[in-house]
Design a protein around this motif. Structure first.
Motif, mmCIF file in Angstrom:
data_model
loop_
_atom_site.group_PDB
_atom_site.id
_atom_site.type_symbol
_atom_site.label_atom_id
_atom_site.label_comp_id
_atom_site.label_asym_id
_atom_site.label_seq_id
_atom_site.Cartn_x
_atom_site.Cartn_y
_atom_site.Cartn_z
ATOM 1 N N ASN A 21 43.951 36.413 54.750
ATOM 2 C CA ASN A 21 43.134 37.157 53.790
ATOM 3 C C ASN A 21 43.063 38.633 54.157
ATOM 4 N N ARG A 22 42.893 38.903 55.450
ATOM 5 C CA ARG A 22 42.817 40.293 55.894
ATOM 6 C C ARG A 22 44.095 41.049 55.574
ATOM 7 N N GLU A 23 45.260 40.457 55.910
ATOM 8 C CA GLU A 23 46.534 41.116 55.638
ATOM 9 C C GLU A 23 46.760 41.286 54.137
ATOM 10 N N THR A 42 37.296 49.813 44.315
ATOM 11 C CA THR A 42 35.919 49.349 44.453
ATOM 12 C C THR A 42 35.951 47.929 44.984
ATOM 13 N N MET A 43 34.798 47.434 45.406
ATOM 14 C CA MET A 43 34.734 46.058 45.901
ATOM 15 C C MET A 43 35.157 45.085 44.801
ATOM 16 N N ARG A 49 41.899 42.242 41.960
ATOM 17 C CA ARG A 49 43.332 42.481 42.179
ATOM 18 C C ARG A 49 43.892 41.524 43.222
ATOM 19 N N ALA A 50 43.107 41.218 44.251
ATOM 20 C CA ALA A 50 43.584 40.341 45.319
ATOM 21 C C ALA A 50 43.474 38.867 44.960
ATOM 22 N N GLY A 51 42.741 38.563 43.895
ATOM 23 C CA GLY A 51 42.565 37.165 43.508
ATOM 24 C C GLY A 51 41.660 36.409 44.459
ATOM 25 N N LEU A 52 40.696 37.127 45.077
ATOM 26 C CA LEU A 52 39.761 36.521 46.012
ATOM 27 C C LEU A 52 38.337 36.727 45.511
ATOM 28 N N GLY A 53 37.422 35.936 46.043
ATOM 29 C CA GLY A 53 36.031 36.075 45.656
ATOM 30 C C GLY A 53 35.437 37.370 46.177
ATOM 31 N N LYS A 54 34.460 37.892 45.434
ATOM 32 C CA LYS A 54 33.815 39.133 45.853
ATOM 33 C C LYS A 54 33.115 38.958 47.196
ATOM 34 N N ARG A 59 32.290 40.195 52.953
ATOM 35 C CA ARG A 59 32.240 39.731 54.342
ATOM 36 C C ARG A 59 33.267 40.455 55.203
ATOM 37 N N ARG A 60 34.400 40.779 54.627
ATOM 38 C CA ARG A 60 35.453 41.428 55.398
ATOM 39 C C ARG A 60 35.149 42.900 55.655
ATOM 40 N N PHE A 61 34.645 43.623 54.631
ATOM 41 C CA PHE A 61 34.525 45.074 54.735
ATOM 42 C C PHE A 61 33.089 45.599 54.744
ATOM 43 N N GLY A 62 32.166 44.860 54.184
ATOM 44 C CA GLY A 62 30.767 45.283 54.191
ATOM 45 C C GLY A 62 30.411 46.287 53.121
ATOM 46 N N THR A 63 31.138 47.380 53.034
ATOM 47 C CA THR A 63 30.888 48.431 52.057
ATOM 48 C C THR A 63 32.217 48.959 51.536
ATOM 49 N N ARG A 64 32.129 49.792 50.496
ATOM 50 C CA ARG A 64 33.348 50.407 49.972
ATOM 51 C C ARG A 64 33.987 51.295 51.034
ATOM 52 N N ALA A 65 33.165 52.061 51.747
ATOM 53 C CA ALA A 65 33.709 52.896 52.826
ATOM 54 C C ALA A 65 34.372 52.040 53.889
#
Length: 203
Positions: A21-23, A42-43, A49-54, A59-65
């Motif tokens: 998922n990360r890659e 944006t989140m 686009r990635a076809g993954l849940g929001k 959980r992976r990035f926390g914020t847009r930054a």
């Protein structure tokens, strides 16, 4: 001999599906930035686009930054791998002067190619994204290998590293380092770095 530690990479114990998922997310972010710039990332857009849940994206990035900080961390990791294990002159095998010239040129290219991402990675207070750089330790190692030895190598390393890091590069605009038509600002900065290193090593 000092050996810089690569601070980035896959977290220890990361599950195979989390690593995939990360890659996948990083590749998707890079594609979105290449197509439309970081402004469109944006989140919600990334999740779609990635076809993954929001929730997975949060959980992976926390914020847009955090999305852009992850992109920068990944770019830093790849660059460090080239420095530590790649072919010379950036990687091991060349003399310290040529390695230092190659390192500066590579670092300038890395920062300039990610200029918009660095800006997008700033938090709301305007603080640039924190990224652990190998520059001080790596430059110090190369300076200590010089023959004849260079005086005050530790202090020189700090000053040279400061010329290659984000805050200075972030606020340089293309107009401030523009050269003749067709000559990139990256090329001029790299030429200036070569001149600095050659004069330093030649006394």
């Amino acid at each position: 001999m000092d050996v810089p530690v690569v601070p980035f990479g896959k977290p220890r114990g990361e599950r195979a599906d989390a690593a995939r998922n990360r890659e996948h997310l990083l590749a998707t972010v890079r594609a979105m930035i290449a197509e439309d710039g970081p402004e469109k990332v944006t989140m919600d857009a990334l999740a779609e686009r990635a076809g993954l849940g929001k929730g997975t994206v949060f959980r992976r990035f926390g914020t847009r930054a955090g999305i852009f900080r992850a992109v920068l961390d990944d770019a830093e990791h790849r660059f460090q791998e080239q420095v530590l294990y790649g072919p010379p002159p950036l990687g091991p095998g060349a003399d310290p002067r040529e390695r230092l010239i190659a390192y500066g040129s590579g670092r300038i290219s890395l920062l300039r190619s990610n200029h918009a991402v660095v800006r997008a990675a700033m938090d709301r207070s305007g603080t640039p994204a924190a990224a652990v750089s190998m520059s001080p330790a790596h430059i110090r190692m190369l300076l200590r290998q010089a023959d004849p030895p260079l005086p005050h190598s530790d202090h020189l390393a700090l000053q040279l590293a400061a010329a290659l890091e984000g805050p200075l590069m972030l606020y340089l605009t293309s107009e401030e380092v523009a050269g003749p038509a067709g000559e990139s600002d990256c090329g001029r900065l790299a030429d200036s770095w070569r001149t600095l290193v050659e004069r330093l090593f030649n006394g």
